[in-house]
Design a protein around this motif. Sequence first.
Motif, mmCIF file in Angstrom:
data_model
loop_
_atom_site.group_PDB
_atom_site.id
_atom_site.type_symbol
_atom_site.label_atom_id
_atom_site.label_comp_id
_atom_site.label_asym_id
_atom_site.label_seq_id
_atom_site.Cartn_x
_atom_site.Cartn_y
_atom_site.Cartn_z
ATOM 1 N N ASP A 183 0.848 -1.190 0.000
ATOM 2 C CA ASP A 183 0.000 0.000 0.000
ATOM 3 C C ASP A 183 0.882 1.238 0.000
ATOM 4 O O ASP A 183 2.040 1.189 0.401
ATOM 5 C CB ASP A 183 -0.910 0.054 1.241
ATOM 6 C CG ASP A 183 -1.981 -1.017 1.216
ATOM 7 O OD1 ASP A 183 -2.799 -0.994 0.294
ATOM 8 O OD2 ASP A 183 -1.978 -1.870 2.126
ATOM 9 N N GLU A 184 0.303 2.346 -0.427
ATOM 10 C CA GLU A 184 0.991 3.629 -0.371
ATOM 11 C C GLU A 184 -0.023 4.683 0.051
ATOM 12 O O GLU A 184 -1.135 4.735 -0.467
ATOM 13 C CB GLU A 184 1.595 3.979 -1.725
ATOM 14 C CG GLU A 184 2.506 5.185 -1.695
ATOM 15 C CD GLU A 184 3.332 5.325 -2.960
ATOM 16 O OE1 GLU A 184 4.200 6.201 -3.006
ATOM 17 O OE2 GLU A 184 3.083 4.553 -3.915
ATOM 18 N N PHE A 185 0.357 5.524 1.033
ATOM 19 C CA PHE A 185 -0.561 6.498 1.591
ATOM 20 C C PHE A 185 0.034 7.898 1.483
ATOM 21 O O PHE A 185 1.238 8.075 1.635
ATOM 22 C CB PHE A 185 -0.856 6.181 3.065
ATOM 23 C CG PHE A 185 -1.305 4.767 3.294
ATOM 24 C CD1 PHE A 185 -2.634 4.412 3.143
ATOM 25 C CD2 PHE A 185 -0.392 3.782 3.646
ATOM 26 C CE1 PHE A 185 -3.046 3.107 3.344
ATOM 27 C CE2 PHE A 185 -0.793 2.475 3.857
ATOM 28 C CZ PHE A 185 -2.133 2.132 3.704
ATOM 29 N N PHE A 186 -0.814 8.885 1.254
ATOM 30 C CA PHE A 186 -0.368 10.266 1.127
ATOM 31 C C PHE A 186 -1.216 11.148 2.032
ATOM 32 O O PHE A 186 -2.409 10.890 2.239
ATOM 33 C CB PHE A 186 -0.489 10.757 -0.321
ATOM 34 C CG PHE A 186 0.346 9.973 -1.300
ATOM 35 C CD1 PHE A 186 1.621 10.395 -1.625
ATOM 36 C CD2 PHE A 186 -0.139 8.811 -1.871
ATOM 37 C CE1 PHE A 186 2.402 9.673 -2.523
ATOM 38 C CE2 PHE A 186 0.623 8.086 -2.766
ATOM 39 C CZ PHE A 186 1.901 8.526 -3.093
ATOM 40 N N SER A 187 -0.599 12.196 2.561
ATOM 41 C CA SER A 187 -1.311 13.164 3.379
ATOM 42 C C SER A 187 -0.938 14.564 2.921
ATOM 43 O O SER A 187 0.201 14.801 2.517
ATOM 44 C CB SER A 187 -0.953 13.008 4.868
ATOM 45 O OG SER A 187 -1.324 11.744 5.346
ATOM 46 N N PRO A 188 -1.876 15.517 2.996
ATOM 47 C CA PRO A 188 -1.513 16.905 2.688
ATOM 48 C C PRO A 188 -0.607 17.465 3.774
ATOM 49 O O PRO A 188 -0.579 16.950 4.908
ATOM 50 C CB PRO A 188 -2.871 17.624 2.666
ATOM 51 C CG PRO A 188 -3.747 16.789 3.531
ATOM 52 C CD PRO A 188 -3.297 15.364 3.343
ATOM 53 N N TYR A 189 0.134 18.505 3.450
ATOM 54 C CA TYR A 189 1.084 19.115 4.382
ATOM 55 C C TYR A 189 0.305 19.957 5.387
ATOM 56 O O TYR A 189 -0.269 20.996 5.043
ATOM 57 C CB TYR A 189 2.076 19.958 3.597
ATOM 58 C CG TYR A 189 3.175 20.574 4.424
ATOM 59 C CD1 TYR A 189 3.918 19.818 5.310
ATOM 60 C CD2 TYR A 189 3.470 21.929 4.295
ATOM 61 C CE1 TYR A 189 4.935 20.384 6.059
ATOM 62 C CE2 TYR A 189 4.487 22.506 5.028
ATOM 63 C CZ TYR A 189 5.217 21.727 5.910
ATOM 64 O OH TYR A 189 6.218 22.297 6.650
ATOM 65 N N ALA A 190 0.268 19.515 6.662
ATOM 66 C CA ALA A 190 -0.603 20.108 7.671
ATOM 67 C C ALA A 190 -0.401 21.605 7.906
ATOM 68 O O ALA A 190 -1.374 22.318 8.137
ATOM 69 C CB ALA A 190 -0.449 19.350 8.993
ATOM 70 N N PRO A 191 0.837 22.142 7.886
ATOM 71 C CA PRO A 191 0.982 23.587 8.095
ATOM 72 C C PRO A 191 0.272 24.449 7.063
ATOM 73 O O PRO A 191 0.072 25.642 7.286
ATOM 74 C CB PRO A 191 2.502 23.792 8.043
ATOM 75 C CG PRO A 191 3.065 22.505 8.513
ATOM 76 C CD PRO A 191 2.147 21.466 7.913
ATOM 77 N N PHE A 192 -0.111 23.883 5.913
ATOM 78 C CA PHE A 192 -0.873 24.625 4.909
ATOM 79 C C PHE A 192 -2.375 24.572 5.169
ATOM 80 O O PHE A 192 -3.145 25.209 4.466
ATOM 81 C CB PHE A 192 -0.608 24.076 3.505
ATOM 82 C CG PHE A 192 0.765 24.378 2.961
ATOM 83 C CD1 PHE A 192 1.658 25.187 3.653
ATOM 84 C CD2 PHE A 192 1.164 23.855 1.742
ATOM 85 C CE1 PHE A 192 2.920 25.455 3.144
ATOM 86 C CE2 PHE A 192 2.430 24.119 1.226
ATOM 87 C CZ PHE A 192 3.301 24.921 1.928
ATOM 88 N N ILE A 219 5.119 4.253 2.407
ATOM 89 C CA ILE A 219 5.083 3.164 1.433
ATOM 90 C C ILE A 219 5.088 1.869 2.228
ATOM 91 O O ILE A 219 6.020 1.608 2.998
ATOM 92 C CB ILE A 219 6.288 3.199 0.478
ATOM 93 C CG1 ILE A 219 6.289 4.500 -0.333
ATOM 94 C CG2 ILE A 219 6.263 1.998 -0.459
ATOM 95 C CD1 ILE A 219 7.489 4.638 -1.235
ATOM 96 N N SER A 220 4.021 1.074 2.080
ATOM 97 C CA SER A 220 3.895 -0.177 2.813
ATOM 98 C C SER A 220 4.388 -1.321 1.941
ATOM 99 O O SER A 220 3.866 -1.554 0.848
ATOM 100 C CB SER A 220 2.432 -0.400 3.218
ATOM 101 O OG SER A 220 2.294 -1.605 3.945
ATOM 102 N N LEU A 221 5.413 -2.015 2.432
ATOM 103 C CA LEU A 221 6.005 -3.122 1.690
ATOM 104 C C LEU A 221 5.426 -4.438 2.188
ATOM 105 O O LEU A 221 4.772 -4.494 3.226
ATOM 106 C CB LEU A 221 7.522 -3.118 1.857
ATOM 107 C CG LEU A 221 8.228 -1.791 1.550
ATOM 108 C CD1 LEU A 221 9.704 -1.915 1.863
ATOM 109 C CD2 LEU A 221 8.021 -1.391 0.097
ATOM 110 N N THR A 222 5.666 -5.501 1.451
ATOM 111 C CA THR A 222 5.233 -6.810 1.914
ATOM 112 C C THR A 222 6.056 -7.211 3.136
ATOM 113 O O THR A 222 7.142 -6.697 3.378
ATOM 114 C CB THR A 222 5.419 -7.860 0.804
ATOM 115 O OG1 THR A 222 6.794 -7.865 0.388
ATOM 116 C CG2 THR A 222 4.533 -7.559 -0.385
ATOM 117 N N GLY A 223 5.511 -8.145 3.920
ATOM 118 C CA GLY A 223 6.210 -8.589 5.114
ATOM 119 C C GLY A 223 6.163 -7.578 6.243
ATOM 120 O O GLY A 223 7.031 -7.552 7.102
ATOM 121 N N GLU A 224 5.144 -6.703 6.273
ATOM 122 C CA GLU A 224 4.913 -5.721 7.331
ATOM 123 C C GLU A 224 5.972 -4.628 7.383
ATOM 124 O O GLU A 224 6.077 -3.910 8.367
ATOM 125 C CB GLU A 224 4.817 -6.413 8.708
ATOM 126 C CG GLU A 224 3.660 -7.399 8.801
ATOM 127 C CD GLU A 224 3.532 -8.015 10.181
ATOM 128 O OE1 GLU A 224 4.574 -8.135 10.881
ATOM 129 O OE2 GLU A 224 2.418 -8.364 10.567
#
Length: 259
Positions: A146-155, A170-175
């Motif tokens: 899996d891959e996750f994104f977040s907006p830049y909080a100070p903005f 970035i979530s790789l296999t094998g935890e």
Amino acid sequence: MPQHDTEYRLDDIDRRILYMLMRESRHTTAAAIAETVNVSGATVRNRICNLEEAGVISGYTAHIDFERAGGNLTNLYLCNVPVPEREALAHRARAIPGVINVRALMTGRENLHVVAVGETTNDLQRVARKLSQLGIEIEDEDLVEDEFFSPYAPFDPDGDGSDRAPEDVISLTGEANIVQITVEGNAPIAGRSLEEASAEGILDSDTLVIGIEREESELTPHGGTEVRPDDIVTVLSRSSANERVLETFRSGNPEVVDG
């Protein structure tokens, strides 16, 4: 012509527009942004145009789950290239069929990250061979889960400027995960060297700091490197306790790991 070599000074309106675009660019319209920022839609469109011309906004990308889109595999290659050739090899790697993302780091051995998609492991092996033929040394590789994104909080116009979520995961296999997060002022690791943090059990044996961004510099971490507030650290964690890893870089006092 875009003025990529000139620093573009953002004001509050620019920051709010960028936050909205990062949060949900696919469904965010100029009218919706204008309502939130309290300016006209024409102003929002002009600002976005200026940000694009200045190279602040470098593009718009759809984030695709390739496993759902036909059962494809996504692989991350952590590579080492000579610094003088880094930019040229990054562009050549991007041209390999199947490669969808290339990230060049300023320093460190794993200074080129390549993400590729293939229908089978044979496709991914072909990408690996192509990288090697370019003179790119693959240090490590793993399948991306899996891959996750977040907006830049100070903005964030409605937030307090704090950033509790990692900027990039970035979530790789094998935890395993690669996480990028900003070090908070009272974080347990702040003010300590990596060696000290390991000795005190703040960093466990499954957690490796592989990159540090500090102001305008990119640091290559080693045992004596001190982690400071506001550093942006890139961490490779092969532990499933992701929240425990993140708390090391946030304000608070997580339990010290024994042994």
